[in-house]
Design a protein around this motif. Structure first.
Motif, PDB file in Angstrom:
ATOM      1  N   GLY A 198       0.610  11.071   0.646  1.00 33.38           N
ATOM      2  CA  GLY A 198       0.352  10.845  -0.772  1.00 33.38           C
ATOM      3  C   GLY A 198      -0.594  11.894  -1.327  1.00 33.38           C
ATOM      4  N   ALA A 199      -1.346  11.526  -2.350  1.00 32.89           N
ATOM      5  CA  ALA A 199      -2.280  12.454  -2.993  1.00 32.89           C
ATOM      6  C   ALA A 199      -3.457  12.752  -2.068  1.00 32.89           C
ATOM      7  N   VAL A 200      -4.044  13.925  -2.260  1.00 28.94           N
ATOM      8  CA  VAL A 200      -5.228  14.327  -1.505  1.00 28.94           C
ATOM      9  C   VAL A 200      -6.384  14.486  -2.492  1.00 28.94           C
ATOM     10  N   GLY A 201      -7.482  13.776  -2.243  1.00 32.15           N
ATOM     11  CA  GLY A 201      -8.624  13.796  -3.142  1.00 32.15           C
ATOM     12  C   GLY A 201      -9.460  15.046  -3.005  1.00 32.15           C
ATOM     13  N   VAL A 202     -10.438  15.184  -3.900  1.00 36.22           N
ATOM     14  CA  VAL A 202     -11.283  16.381  -3.900  1.00 36.22           C
ATOM     15  C   VAL A 202     -12.112  16.491  -2.618  1.00 36.22           C
ATOM     16  N   SER A 203     -12.379  15.366  -1.947  1.00 34.16           N
ATOM     17  CA  SER A 203     -13.143  15.406  -0.700  1.00 34.16           C
ATOM     18  C   SER A 203     -12.244  15.558   0.519  1.00 34.16           C
ATOM     19  N   GLY A 204     -10.909  15.598   0.292  1.00 37.08           N
ATOM     20  CA  GLY A 204      -9.970  15.669   1.400  1.00 37.08           C
ATOM     21  C   GLY A 204      -9.444  14.312   1.832  1.00 37.08           C
ATOM     22  N   SER A 205      -9.840  13.252   1.151  1.00 34.08           N
ATOM     23  CA  SER A 205      -9.349  11.916   1.488  1.00 34.08           C
ATOM     24  C   SER A 205      -7.874  11.793   1.122  1.00 34.08           C
ATOM     25  N   HIS A 206      -7.158  10.914   1.830  1.00 31.64           N
ATOM     26  CA  HIS A 206      -5.730  10.729   1.616  1.00 31.64           C
ATOM     27  C   HIS A 206      -5.454   9.414   0.903  1.00 31.64           C
ATOM     28  N   GLU A 207      -4.524   9.479  -0.047  1.00 37.16           N
ATOM     29  CA  GLU A 207      -4.127   8.290  -0.798  1.00 37.16           C
ATOM     30  C   GLU A 207      -3.649   7.177   0.130  1.00 37.16           C
ATOM     31  N   LYS A 208      -2.907   7.517   1.193  1.00 39.42           N
ATOM     32  CA  LYS A 208      -2.348   6.492   2.079  1.00 39.42           C
ATOM     33  C   LYS A 208      -3.441   5.632   2.702  1.00 39.42           C
ATOM     34  N   PRO A 252       0.846  -1.202   0.000  1.00 37.29           N
ATOM     35  CA  PRO A 252       0.000   0.000   0.000  1.00 37.29           C
ATOM     36  C   PRO A 252       0.881   1.251   0.000  1.00 37.29           C
ATOM     37  N   GLY A 253       0.754   2.073  -1.011  1.00 40.88           N
ATOM     38  CA  GLY A 253       1.639   3.227  -1.163  1.00 40.88           C
ATOM     39  C   GLY A 253       1.484   4.260  -0.056  1.00 40.88           C
ATOM     40  N   HIS A 254       2.599   4.983   0.193  1.00 40.81           N
ATOM     41  CA  HIS A 254       2.633   6.100   1.134  1.00 40.81           C
ATOM     42  C   HIS A 254       2.381   5.603   2.568  1.00 40.81           C
ATOM     43  N   GLY A 255       2.004   6.500   3.477  1.00 44.05           N
ATOM     44  CA  GLY A 255       1.763   6.102   4.852  1.00 44.05           C
ATOM     45  C   GLY A 255       2.462   7.000   5.856  1.00 44.05           C
ATOM     46  N   GLY A 256       1.884   7.093   7.037  1.00 41.61           N
ATOM     47  CA  GLY A 256       2.472   7.882   8.110  1.00 41.61           C
ATOM     48  C   GLY A 256       2.600   9.341   7.738  1.00 41.61           C
ATOM     49  N   VAL A 257       3.819   9.861   7.869  1.00 41.97           N
ATOM     50  CA  VAL A 257       4.069  11.282   7.616  1.00 41.97           C
ATOM     51  C   VAL A 257       3.925  11.638   6.145  1.00 41.97           C
ATOM     52  N   ASP A 258       3.858  10.650   5.269  1.00 43.45           N
ATOM     53  CA  ASP A 258       3.697  10.875   3.829  1.00 43.45           C
ATOM     54  C   ASP A 258       2.272  10.486   3.423  1.00 43.45           C
ATOM     55  N   HIS A 295      -1.496   2.445  -5.611  1.00 41.12           N
ATOM     56  CA  HIS A 295      -1.476   3.911  -5.527  1.00 41.12           C
ATOM     57  C   HIS A 295      -2.760   4.476  -6.126  1.00 41.12           C
ATOM     58  N   ALA A 296      -2.982   5.761  -5.908  1.00 43.85           N
ATOM     59  CA  ALA A 296      -4.061   6.498  -6.555  1.00 43.85           C
ATOM     60  C   ALA A 296      -3.481   7.815  -7.045  1.00 43.85           C
ATOM     61  N   ASN A 297      -4.069   8.365  -8.083  1.00 43.75           N
ATOM     62  CA  ASN A 297      -3.468   9.480  -8.800  1.00 43.75           C
ATOM     63  C   ASN A 297      -4.278  10.755  -8.611  1.00 43.75           C
ATOM     64  N   VAL A 298      -3.664  11.892  -8.946  1.00 42.44           N
ATOM     65  CA  VAL A 298      -4.371  13.171  -9.057  1.00 42.44           C
ATOM     66  C   VAL A 298      -3.884  13.872 -10.322  1.00 42.44           C
ATOM     67  N   HIS A 299      -4.704  14.775 -10.832  1.00 41.44           N
ATOM     68  CA  HIS A 299      -4.347  15.527 -12.041  1.00 41.44           C
ATOM     69  C   HIS A 299      -4.924  16.924 -11.910  1.00 41.44           C
ATOM     70  N   SER A 300      -4.247  17.883 -12.505  1.00 38.68           N
ATOM     71  CA  SER A 300      -4.716  19.269 -12.429  1.00 38.68           C
ATOM     72  C   SER A 300      -6.079  19.440 -13.078  1.00 38.68           C
ATOM     73  N   SER A 301      -6.397  18.567 -14.032  1.00 44.16           N
ATOM     74  CA  SER A 301      -7.724  18.565 -14.627  1.00 44.16           C
ATOM     75  C   SER A 301      -8.602  17.583 -13.869  1.00 44.16           C
ATOM     76  N   GLY A 302      -9.686  18.057 -13.325  1.00 35.93           N
ATOM     77  CA  GLY A 302     -10.601  17.181 -12.611  1.00 35.93           C
ATOM     78  C   GLY A 302     -11.376  16.247 -13.516  1.00 35.93           C
ATOM     79  N   LYS A 303     -11.171  16.363 -14.815  1.00 40.31           N
ATOM     80  CA  LYS A 303     -11.911  15.509 -15.754  1.00 40.31           C
ATOM     81  C   LYS A 303     -11.220  14.174 -16.010  1.00 40.31           C
ATOM     82  N   ILE A 304      -9.914  14.112 -15.787  1.00 42.35           N
ATOM     83  CA  ILE A 304      -9.154  12.901 -16.077  1.00 42.35           C
ATOM     84  C   ILE A 304      -9.541  11.800 -15.103  1.00 42.35           C
ATOM     85  N   ARG A 305      -9.773  10.575 -15.615  1.00 42.20           N
ATOM     86  CA  ARG A 305     -10.070   9.434 -14.768  1.00 42.20           C
ATOM     87  C   ARG A 305      -9.608   8.159 -15.460  1.00 42.20           C
ATOM     88  N   GLY A 306      -9.478   7.094 -14.686  1.00 49.24           N
ATOM     89  CA  GLY A 306      -9.106   5.805 -15.252  1.00 49.24           C
ATOM     90  C   GLY A 306      -7.900   5.190 -14.552  1.00 49.24           C
TER      91      GLY A 306
END
Length: 408
Positions: A194-204, A186-192, A257-268
């Protein structure tokens, strides 16, 4: 054909369990408040603590950071009480760095040194307060201080136990267990985070949920021995993850892992295998961001050059890379039955976590947390169960092909 693994020595985690704190056998010490202030002479960081704790404070360069290590603490400040960047401090992260050790990383705008570090005992209704004062210095003065025999650091009168720079030892392998070993990372964790989702959720947290679900489902088949690089919210250096896979004699390594992009339209979804030349600019940028996780967590990487060089030399073992690509192709096919895929789904990048010379490895980006619809989907149990089932089908197919090849 099963690859014969190069066994690497591991350092046993020292003091990983963490001693019980005075006056409380069960509850962790608490961070009750945190704040940042500034004057023309200094920037001050203050932590309010439920009890007097040992600590270690030091700085790291390029990028410049101040790092504070404490025994494992409960940091549960609400959003409106999180400290805001001020003065020389441009950002702050906190989390579990290793079992028994919590870490706070303060990003600073320019070189700084520790002007003062001290604890104010409880008074006037205030709890213990750990104070760190930093002041700006030139690069020349910073590195001159670091070059001294002891460097620049501050520790309490009751210093922390030696930091565990290794991961906990794995449980012994049963000699008669001939099942393939799958390592889930499972990517990231602890002090890292990872990515932060639009709802504030954390990738870790998302990757840990998927990792635990995949482990449970794989073990339920009875066909595989399963090892997790982490099973809670703890930081692991990237090469510790590789070492875990090799020590476990893993035959397949899946980094989630989970990704983020500057465009909120990108998915997959997309799947990556190792290449020192990224398949496109986005892959290269993503790999650079993931490889920077060690820096974000306040890890000194200045001694890694030789290790990286040796790993890259070992990558001449083409069989490992070829097997990684074969599994990636199986995974693309199976995930495509359950979820939307990015175009050019199987991609290539220089992720440090894929650089084991002996364990076939892939990095699975399960989707984009920056897309509101997909983030909501990724957090649903129904979608997670579909993705897990598709991964298991790909794993089954991969090992069946390996068995067939060994018989031919």
């Amino acid at each position: 054909m099963k690859i014969r693994l190069l066994l690497l020595a591991m350092v046993v985690l020292t003091g990983a369990a963490g001693a019980a704190m005075p006056g409380s056998a069960l509850a962790k010490p608490q961070v009750t408040a945190a704040r940042i202030g500034e004057t023309p002479e200094r920037t001050r960081f203050v932590l309010e603590l439920s009890e007097d704790l040992p600590y270690r404070v030091f700085t790291l360069p390029d990028p410049f950071r101040v790092v504070l290590d404490l025994p494992e603490v409960d940091w549960s400040l609400p959003g409106d009480r999180q400290p805001r960047a001020r003065g020389l401090i441009s950002d702050l992260r906190f989390g579990l760095f290793a079992p028994g050790t919590s870490r706070v990383v303060l990003d600073v705008k320019r070189p700084v040194h520790l002007q003062k570090v001290f604890v104010i005992p409880p008074r006037d209704g205030k709890p213990h307060r750990l104070v760190i004062d930093v002041e700006e210095v030139s690069r020349e003065r910073y590195f001159a201080a670091q070059s001294q025999e002891t460097g620049e650091a501050s520790v309490s009168d009751r210093p922390l136990k030696p930091l565990a720079e290794a991961v906990p030892p794995l449980p012994p392998v049963k000699p008669a267990d001939a099942r393939p070993t799958v390592v889930i990372d499972p990517g990231h964790g602890g002090v890292d985070p990872g990515a932060v989702g639009v709802s504030g959720s954390h990738e870790k947290n998302l990757t840990l949920d998927y990792g635990k679900a995949l482990k449970a489902a794989l073990e339920a088949t009875g066909r595989y021995r399963v090892v997790m690089t982490r099973e809670r919210d703890v930081f692991l250096k990237l090469r510790e993850r590789i070492r875990l896979a090799q020590e476990a004699e893993g035959e397949l390594f899946i980094s989630l892992h989970a990704n983020v992009h500057s465009s909120g339209k990108i998915r997959g979804a997309s799947i990556y295998t190792l290449s020192e030349t990224a398949s496109d600019k986005e892959a290269a940028a993503l790999a650079a961001a993931e490889n920077a996780a060690d820096v974000l967590a306040g890890v000194d990487l200045t001694d890694q050059t030789g290790d990286v060089r040796n790993i890259l030399i070992d990558l001449a073992q083409r069989e490992t890379m070829n097997l990684s690509k074969k599994f990636a192709n199986d995974l693309v096919r199976e995930v495509g039955r359950e979820a939307k895929l990015l175009r050019n789904t199987h991609r290539f990048a220089g992720f440090a976590v894929l650089k084991s010379p002996v364990v076939p490895s892939i990095l699975f980006e399960i989707g984009y947390m920056s897309n509101r619809q997909e983030e909501r989907l990724l957090r649903s149990k129904a979608h997670r169960d579909k993705i897990v089932a598709s991964i298991i089908r790909a794993i089954d197919d991969y090992f069946e092909k390996q068995k067939a090849a060994s018989r031919s």
